[in-house]
Design a protein around this motif. Structure first.
Motif, PDB file in Angstrom:
ATOM      1  N   ARG A 159      30.078  39.766  28.410  1.00  0.00           N
ATOM      2  CA  ARG A 159      31.405  39.154  28.537  1.00  0.00           C
ATOM      3  C   ARG A 159      31.940  38.882  27.134  1.00  0.00           C
ATOM      4  O   ARG A 159      31.258  38.263  26.309  1.00  0.00           O
ATOM      5  CB  ARG A 159      31.337  37.844  29.323  1.00  0.00           C
ATOM      6  CG  ARG A 159      32.702  37.189  29.506  1.00  0.00           C
ATOM      7  CD  ARG A 159      32.568  35.822  30.157  1.00  0.00           C
ATOM      8  NE  ARG A 159      32.148  35.915  31.540  1.00  0.00           N
ATOM      9  CZ  ARG A 159      32.982  36.064  32.561  1.00  0.00           C
ATOM     10  NH1 ARG A 159      34.278  36.186  32.362  1.00  0.00           N
ATOM     11  NH2 ARG A 159      32.519  36.115  33.791  1.00  0.00           N
ATOM     12  N   ALA A 164      36.767  39.742  28.926  1.00  0.00           N
ATOM     13  CA  ALA A 164      36.474  41.089  29.423  1.00  0.00           C
ATOM     14  C   ALA A 164      35.018  41.136  29.870  1.00  0.00           C
ATOM     15  O   ALA A 164      34.155  40.507  29.269  1.00  0.00           O
ATOM     16  CB  ALA A 164      36.736  42.132  28.340  1.00  0.00           C
ATOM     17  N   GLN A 169      33.892  46.632  29.890  1.00  0.00           N
ATOM     18  CA  GLN A 169      34.694  45.517  29.392  1.00  0.00           C
ATOM     19  C   GLN A 169      36.125  45.492  29.941  1.00  0.00           C
ATOM     20  O   GLN A 169      37.114  45.555  29.194  1.00  0.00           O
ATOM     21  CB  GLN A 169      34.713  45.532  27.866  1.00  0.00           C
ATOM     22  CG  GLN A 169      33.379  45.164  27.249  1.00  0.00           C
ATOM     23  CD  GLN A 169      32.999  43.706  27.485  1.00  0.00           C
ATOM     24  OE1 GLN A 169      33.490  42.823  26.797  1.00  0.00           O
ATOM     25  NE2 GLN A 169      32.130  43.437  28.449  1.00  0.00           N
ATOM     26  N   MET A 171      39.227  43.542  31.461  1.00  0.00           N
ATOM     27  CA  MET A 171      39.843  42.244  31.707  1.00  0.00           C
ATOM     28  C   MET A 171      40.091  42.120  33.208  1.00  0.00           C
ATOM     29  O   MET A 171      40.148  43.124  33.926  1.00  0.00           O
ATOM     30  CB  MET A 171      41.167  42.134  30.947  1.00  0.00           C
ATOM     31  CG  MET A 171      41.003  42.128  29.436  1.00  0.00           C
ATOM     32  SD  MET A 171      40.117  40.662  28.828  1.00  0.00           S
ATOM     33  CE  MET A 171      41.311  39.379  29.203  1.00  0.00           C
ATOM     34  N   TYR A 172      40.267  40.892  33.687  1.00  0.00           N
ATOM     35  CA  TYR A 172      40.428  40.692  35.124  1.00  0.00           C
ATOM     36  C   TYR A 172      41.615  41.488  35.670  1.00  0.00           C
ATOM     37  O   TYR A 172      41.483  42.208  36.665  1.00  0.00           O
ATOM     38  CB  TYR A 172      40.607  39.202  35.439  1.00  0.00           C
ATOM     39  CG  TYR A 172      40.851  38.968  36.915  1.00  0.00           C
ATOM     40  CD1 TYR A 172      39.797  38.912  37.810  1.00  0.00           C
ATOM     41  CD2 TYR A 172      42.143  38.847  37.403  1.00  0.00           C
ATOM     42  CE1 TYR A 172      40.019  38.727  39.157  1.00  0.00           C
ATOM     43  CE2 TYR A 172      42.373  38.667  38.757  1.00  0.00           C
ATOM     44  CZ  TYR A 172      41.303  38.606  39.626  1.00  0.00           C
ATOM     45  OH  TYR A 172      41.534  38.433  40.965  1.00  0.00           O
ATOM     46  N   GLN A 397      42.106  32.226  30.666  1.00  0.00           N
ATOM     47  CA  GLN A 397      42.548  33.234  31.637  1.00  0.00           C
ATOM     48  C   GLN A 397      44.049  33.146  31.881  1.00  0.00           C
ATOM     49  O   GLN A 397      44.745  34.163  31.929  1.00  0.00           O
ATOM     50  CB  GLN A 397      41.779  33.059  32.948  1.00  0.00           C
ATOM     51  CG  GLN A 397      40.326  33.510  32.879  1.00  0.00           C
ATOM     52  CD  GLN A 397      39.566  33.177  34.142  1.00  0.00           C
ATOM     53  OE1 GLN A 397      39.655  32.074  34.676  1.00  0.00           O
ATOM     54  NE2 GLN A 397      38.786  34.126  34.640  1.00  0.00           N
ATOM     55  N   ASN A 400      45.812  34.667  28.959  1.00  0.00           N
ATOM     56  CA  ASN A 400      45.741  36.132  28.945  1.00  0.00           C
ATOM     57  C   ASN A 400      46.670  36.753  29.979  1.00  0.00           C
ATOM     58  O   ASN A 400      47.344  37.753  29.711  1.00  0.00           O
ATOM     59  CB  ASN A 400      44.297  36.587  29.213  1.00  0.00           C
ATOM     60  CG  ASN A 400      43.369  36.281  28.054  1.00  0.00           C
ATOM     61  OD1 ASN A 400      43.812  36.159  26.915  1.00  0.00           O
ATOM     62  ND2 ASN A 400      42.080  36.152  28.326  1.00  0.00           N
ATOM     63  N   TRP A 401      46.707  36.176  31.182  1.00  0.00           N
ATOM     64  CA  TRP A 401      47.539  36.722  32.251  1.00  0.00           C
ATOM     65  C   TRP A 401      49.022  36.634  31.925  1.00  0.00           C
ATOM     66  O   TRP A 401      49.822  37.420  32.432  1.00  0.00           O
ATOM     67  CB  TRP A 401      47.265  35.987  33.557  1.00  0.00           C
ATOM     68  CG  TRP A 401      45.891  36.223  34.107  1.00  0.00           C
ATOM     69  CD1 TRP A 401      45.126  37.338  33.967  1.00  0.00           C
ATOM     70  CD2 TRP A 401      45.116  35.303  34.878  1.00  0.00           C
ATOM     71  NE1 TRP A 401      43.911  37.175  34.598  1.00  0.00           N
ATOM     72  CE2 TRP A 401      43.882  35.946  35.170  1.00  0.00           C
ATOM     73  CE3 TRP A 401      45.326  34.000  35.356  1.00  0.00           C
ATOM     74  CZ2 TRP A 401      42.878  35.317  35.919  1.00  0.00           C
ATOM     75  CZ3 TRP A 401      44.336  33.389  36.096  1.00  0.00           C
ATOM     76  CH2 TRP A 401      43.115  34.044  36.373  1.00  0.00           C
TER      77      TRP A 401
END
Length: 488
Positions: A159, A164, A169, A171-172, A397, A400-401
């Motif tokens: 991770r 990732a 790797q 990302m969600y 998270q 990132n989103w």
């Protein structure tokens, strides 16, 4: 067998470039399980043994027994490395150039990370045949298998600091886009085969966009948008080395590292690098679809295989439980020997496992899907931390989103969230309703079992729910179905 997998476990725990092992919850295991002992069919076992001896042997895949010490590092002239690289370049559609940047990464892998490279050479004996099969299906260069070394050091639990996960790797959000699902039980980004197919599909799409494998690699690392910006800033250049000055810093080293790994993995013996003895080869394992819920401890007891080995071969199961979910399929990978025992005793294994779950000898969490995109509107007094707690996700998270660099948010702002859980107020208002006669109407959610539902209501059993709703099989309920329940 136990020693073989103990060696492999050491490869994973010590062979990571960067990794934070996924959640693993130890579950109570009753001593009564020890009394069960299953055996394989003698004739089928003989056939497997004959196949092993005729088609391949473990020595073919185990590498060399001794490792060269750091004091014995061979000195290789720069001209020889350049000559070898030119040979590799002639064999592939990748542009495997040799320059100062690539030389620095060759020094990193061949000299400063020798022990890690030896471990990865051992792991490659298991993962590379799987990668090559999939790459061939997608008609991609087989050298792409080396990308997983750059990404994860061949650790499916790796991770990164930005979240990732897996061998490739993902990302969600990118993983979900490629069909890799995540729930409280399963993270398909850590599934070696599924994630490899997803990576091949994604890289093929990137190649279709840029028409160059090196640019596709750069886009895989930093996103196609960053590569497109670099092309514009370079005046329309379409060569990786020409646009490299305008790429993010990490991506500037990404392709040189990939080229260096190509070289080191092909000429490892010439640098005194040999594989750390590894586990079974890819060809000495088998896969089966699991029909009912199982715990790794149960599989270990019934087959005699160490739980650690089961975890290594099945890294996508986050909590050591293979769930049973309507409309979904889950698979188990075992060595051929233990797979024979499993198949020969399959019905008995499921029956005994079900009894243990029913008696609560094995604890299990509630199944919660993580593949539903939601939009949260920021309210007065909310912070990213509070929002993260509400949905069971981290601040990182959410950042990132939504492309957030800091933690500042404003009232009314809309944030994209992929929740691990729904807010409590949502689940209580949408799943149950009480009628005038005191009965409750419960709407089945993904991952629910009758046992899970019964536990929500004091004095209610799974059999009660089946009788009240004319259900013949406990496994026949489906998401969206409404059940009538009469709490005591």
């Amino acid at each position: 067998m136990k020693r073989t997998f103990a060696i492999l476990l050491g490869l994973f725990t010590a062979g990571q470039l960067y990794a934070d092992p996924g959640d693993s919850t130890e579950v109570a295991h009753e001593d009564s399980l020890e009394e069960w002992s299953f055996e394989d069919d003698p004739f089928a076992l003989k056939l497997d043994s004959l196949a092993n001896s005729v088609l391949f042997s473990i020595e073919d895949f185990s590498g060399l027994d001794t490792l060269t010490t750091t004091e014995d590092i061979p000195l290789v002239a720069d001209s020889i490395i350049a000559e070898r690289m030119a040979y590799l370049d002639s064999q592939t559609p990748f542009d495997l150039v040799y320059n100062e940047e690539v030389r620095r990464y060759i020094d990193l892998y061949a000299n400063r990370r020798r022990e890690q490279v030896s471990r990865m050479l051992g792991l490659a004996e298991y993962y590379f045949p799987m990668f090559e099969e999939t790459l061939d299906q997608y008609d991609m260069p087989l050298e792409m298998k080396y990308l997983a070394i750059v990404e994860s050091a061949l650790n499916p639990q790796a991770r990164s600091r930005v979240g990732a996960k897996g061998l490739w790797q993902f990302m969600y959000a990118t993983g979900r886009m490629q069909g890799l699902h995540v729930s409280s039980y399963v993270d398909e980004r850590s599934d070696p085969l599924k994630s490899t197919k997803a990576a091949c599909d994604y890289l093929t799409k990137l190649y279709d966009i840029f028409g160059d494998w090196n640019l596709a690699l750069a886009a895989y690392n930093s996103g196609p948008g960053n590569v497109n910006k670099a092309i514009r800033r370079s005046g329309g250049q379409k060569d990786y080395w020409a646009i490299r000055p305008w790429l993010p810093r990490e991506t500037a080293g990404y392709v040189p590292a990939f080229i260096a790994v190509n070289y080191v993995m092909n000429f490892a013996p010439e640098h005194g690098l040999y594989a750390t003895p590894s586990m079974l080869s890819y060809y000495q394992t088998d896969t089966i679809r699991v029909k009912h819920k199982l715990h790794f401890d149960q599989i270990s007891t019934f087959t005699g295989l160490d739980r650690e080995a089961i975890e290594i071969l099945n890294p996508s199961y986050k909590l050591g439980i293979i769930p049973e979910v309507a409309g979904q399929s889950f698979y188990l990978v075992l060595p051929i020997e233990q797979m024979g025992v499993f198949i020969n005793n399959e019905d008995s294994i499921y029956a005994l496992a079900a009894q243990q779950f029913e008696r609560e000898e094995v604890k299990e969490p509630e199944m919660q899907e993580m593949d539903e995109r939601m939009v949260h509107r920021v309210r007065s007094g909310e912070s990213l931390g509070l929002i993260g707690q509400k949905y069971g996700v981290s601040v990182r998270q959410i950042q990132n989103w939504n492309g957030l660099r800091g933690t500042t948010i404003r009232v009314g702002q809309r944030l994209v969230v992929y929740p691990r859980r729904l807010p409590q107020s949502t689940t209580t208002t949408t799943t149950t309703a009480t009628s005038s006669n005191g009965s409750v109407r419960y709407t089945v959610r993904s991952g629910d079992t009758l046992y899970d539902i019964a536990r929500k209501y004091p004095g209610v059993s799974a059999d009660n729910i089946m009788n009240w709703n004319n259900i013949r099989s406990a496994s026949s309920i489906r998401p969206g179905q409404t059940l009538v329940i009469h709490p005591q």
